[in-house]
Structure formats: C-alpha cells, structure tokens
Enzyme design. Structure first.
Site, PDB file in Angstrom:
ATOM      1  CG  ASN A 142       8.327  -1.662   0.576  1.00  0.00           C
ATOM      2  OD1 ASN A 142       7.727  -1.752   1.639  1.00  0.00           O
ATOM      3  ND2 ASN A 142       8.955  -0.558   0.199  1.00  0.00           N
TER       4      ASN A 142
ATOM      5  CD  GLU B 264      10.368  -7.012   6.254  1.00  0.00           C
ATOM      6  OE1 GLU B 264      10.459  -8.148   6.780  1.00  0.00           O
ATOM      7  OE2 GLU B 264      10.149  -5.986   6.910  1.00  0.00           O
TER       8      GLU B 264
ATOM      9  NE  ARG C 274       3.924   6.858   1.464  1.00  0.00           N
ATOM     10  CZ  ARG C 274       4.206   5.652   1.925  1.00  0.00           C
ATOM     11  NH1 ARG C 274       4.710   4.745   1.129  1.00  0.00           N
ATOM     12  NH2 ARG C 274       3.949   5.346   3.164  1.00  0.00           N
TER      13      ARG C 274
ATOM     14  NE  ARG D 123       9.799   6.972   8.368  1.00  0.00           N
ATOM     15  CZ  ARG D 123       8.877   6.641   7.450  1.00  0.00           C
ATOM     16  NH1 ARG D 123       9.066   5.612   6.645  1.00  0.00           N
ATOM     17  NH2 ARG D 123       7.767   7.342   7.366  1.00  0.00           N
TER      18      ARG D 123
ATOM     19  CE1 TYR E 247       8.842   5.378   2.606  1.00  0.00           C
ATOM     20  CE2 TYR E 247       7.338   7.246   2.685  1.00  0.00           C
ATOM     21  CZ  TYR E 247       7.809   6.061   3.220  1.00  0.00           C
ATOM     22  OH  TYR E 247       7.254   5.561   4.375  1.00  0.00           O
TER      23      TYR E 247
ATOM     24  CB  ALA F  92       1.490   0.638   6.677  1.00  0.00           C
TER      25      ALA F  92
ATOM     26  CG  HIS G 117      11.028  -1.828   5.033  1.00  0.00           C
ATOM     27  ND1 HIS G 117       9.673  -1.767   4.824  1.00  0.00           N
ATOM     28  CD2 HIS G 117      11.260  -2.981   5.694  1.00  0.00           C
ATOM     29  CE1 HIS G 117       9.113  -2.830   5.363  1.00  0.00           C
ATOM     30  NE2 HIS G 117      10.051  -3.590   5.885  1.00  0.00           N
TER      31      HIS G 117
ATOM     32  N   PRO H 193       0.795  -1.228   0.000  1.00  0.00           N
ATOM     33  CG  PRO H 193      -0.129  -1.110   2.133  1.00  0.00           C
ATOM     34  CD  PRO H 193       0.517  -2.072   1.174  1.00  0.00           C
ATOM     35  CG  ASN H 194      -0.292   4.385   1.204  1.00  0.00           C
ATOM     36  OD1 ASN H 194      -1.229   4.941   0.646  1.00  0.00           O
ATOM     37  ND2 ASN H 194      -0.402   3.836   2.400  1.00  0.00           N
TER      38      ASN H 194
HETATM   39  C1  DQA Z   1       8.104   1.442   3.972  1.00  0.00           C
HETATM   40  C2  DQA Z   1       8.137   1.709   5.498  1.00  0.00           C
HETATM   41  C3  DQA Z   1       6.765   1.511   6.118  1.00  0.00           C
HETATM   42  O1  DQA Z   1       6.817   1.791   7.510  1.00  0.00           O
HETATM   43  C4  DQA Z   1       5.770   2.449   5.469  1.00  0.00           C
HETATM   44  O2  DQA Z   1       4.475   2.226   6.001  1.00  0.00           O
HETATM   45  C5  DQA Z   1       5.751   2.363   3.989  1.00  0.00           C
HETATM   46  C6  DQA Z   1       7.037   2.268   3.281  1.00  0.00           C
HETATM   47  C7  DQA Z   1       9.457   1.759   3.287  1.00  0.00           C
HETATM   48  O3  DQA Z   1       9.634   1.319   2.167  1.00  0.00           O
HETATM   49  O4  DQA Z   1      10.294   2.456   3.882  1.00  0.00           O
HETATM   50  O5  DQA Z   1       4.716   2.438   3.350  1.00  0.00           O
HETATM   51  O6  DQA Z   1       7.831   0.057   3.779  1.00  0.00           O
END
Ligand code: DQA
Length: 151
Positions: A78, A102, A20, A111, A25, A81, A104, A12-13
């Site tokens: 990835n 995984e 964003r 954070r 990011y 959240a 990020h 998501p996102n």
């Molecule tokens: C993320 C880190 C997560 O905490 C966050 O909710 C994201 C992006 C990252 O790529 O740093 O959506 O996965």
C-alpha cells in the site's frame, strides 16, 4: 517451517491507522492489521513468513523493495499517497522480479480525482481497492495460492 516469504509494505501515513480519518480507513491500528496478517501467514498451507515494514519515506520504501522485497516471494504494497505520483517507487517495483499486489483500504475511485490514477498499477501483478483491511488478507491468500500452484 515457512515455505514462502511475503513483504507487507505500507507507505506514508499508514502508521496513523486507527486514528487517521477512521470513517475512511477504519478504527484498527496498523499493528493490529500486521499482527493478523503475520498470524494468517503461519496458519495456512504453504506456510508464509510475513515481514511487515512501514515507512513515511520514499527512499526507505525503495531500499526495502530492493532488499527484503527482492528476496521475497511476493510483496503486498500500500504505497499511500505515493501511489499517485512516485515514478521512483514504480521504477523500484518494475526493477525486481518479485510480484507486487497494490492494496488500497479505501475505494480510491470513489474519492478525489487525484486518487483515481496509480503510477504503480501498470507494473503491479494486480490491485485490490476499497475492501478495507481485508484487501491485505486477500492479497496474502492469492500469493499462497500461487505458491501452492508452483508459480
Ligand atoms: C490509500 C489511498 C491513498 O490515496 C491515500 O493517500 C492513502 C491511503 C488507501 O489505502 O486507501 O494514504 O492508499
């Protein structure tokens, strides 16, 4: 001829990359990053076919892990959240033999505290955190190395 298939899966996102929170990011879009990883897959040896999927929906991510992911040689994931609380995604990863890295983009440990815990990490082969979009590239090269080793 590709010698391996890798699923590049974003949660998501991550479709909002580029606009964003660019200070966290970066300014490149998900399409930019996916394009680079697909090209990089073809460029090395063994050649890797990269299938890129993004969804904002937990169920779609689970379905993708169970289908495309199960048949792939590796998954670069990835989970956004969902990383921090989705037992359903953790079970999906645990339920297939395909190794998962995984990734990020941000350093989640620098954070908010709620980002420090991953429910996915204990069932992943490994984790790459805080190296920006390079994390996706490094994950791809690890899978390429594993395939070359015959693992
Ligand atoms: C993320 C880190 C997560 O905490 C966050 O909710 C994201 C992006 C990252 O790529 O740093 O959506 O996965």
């Amino acid at each position: 001829m590709a010698h391996g298939t890798i699923l590049l899966l974003n949660g998501p996102n991550l479709n909002m990359l580029g606009t964003r929170e660019p200070e966290i990011y970066g300014s490149r879009t998900l399409a930019d990053i996916e394009g680079d990883i697909i090209a990089l897959g073809k460029a090395g040896s063994p050649e890797l076919e990269v299938v890129a999927v993004q969804s904002n929906h937990e169920g779609v991510l689970i379905d993708t892990i169970q289908t495309t992911g199960r048949q792939a040689d590796g998954i670069i994931f990835n989970p956004g959240a969902f990383t921090h609380y989705s037992i359903a995604l953790r079970d999906a990863v645990a339920g297939i033999a395909t190794p998962v890295i995984e990734v990020h983009i941000s350093n989640v440990h620098k954070r908010e505290e709620f980002r420090h815990h991953s429910v996915i990490a204990p069932v992943a082969a490994g984790q790459i955190v805080g190296l920006g979009e390079d994390g996706y590239r490094l994950a791809l090269e690890w899978f390429r190395t594993q395939l070359a080793r015959g693992v």
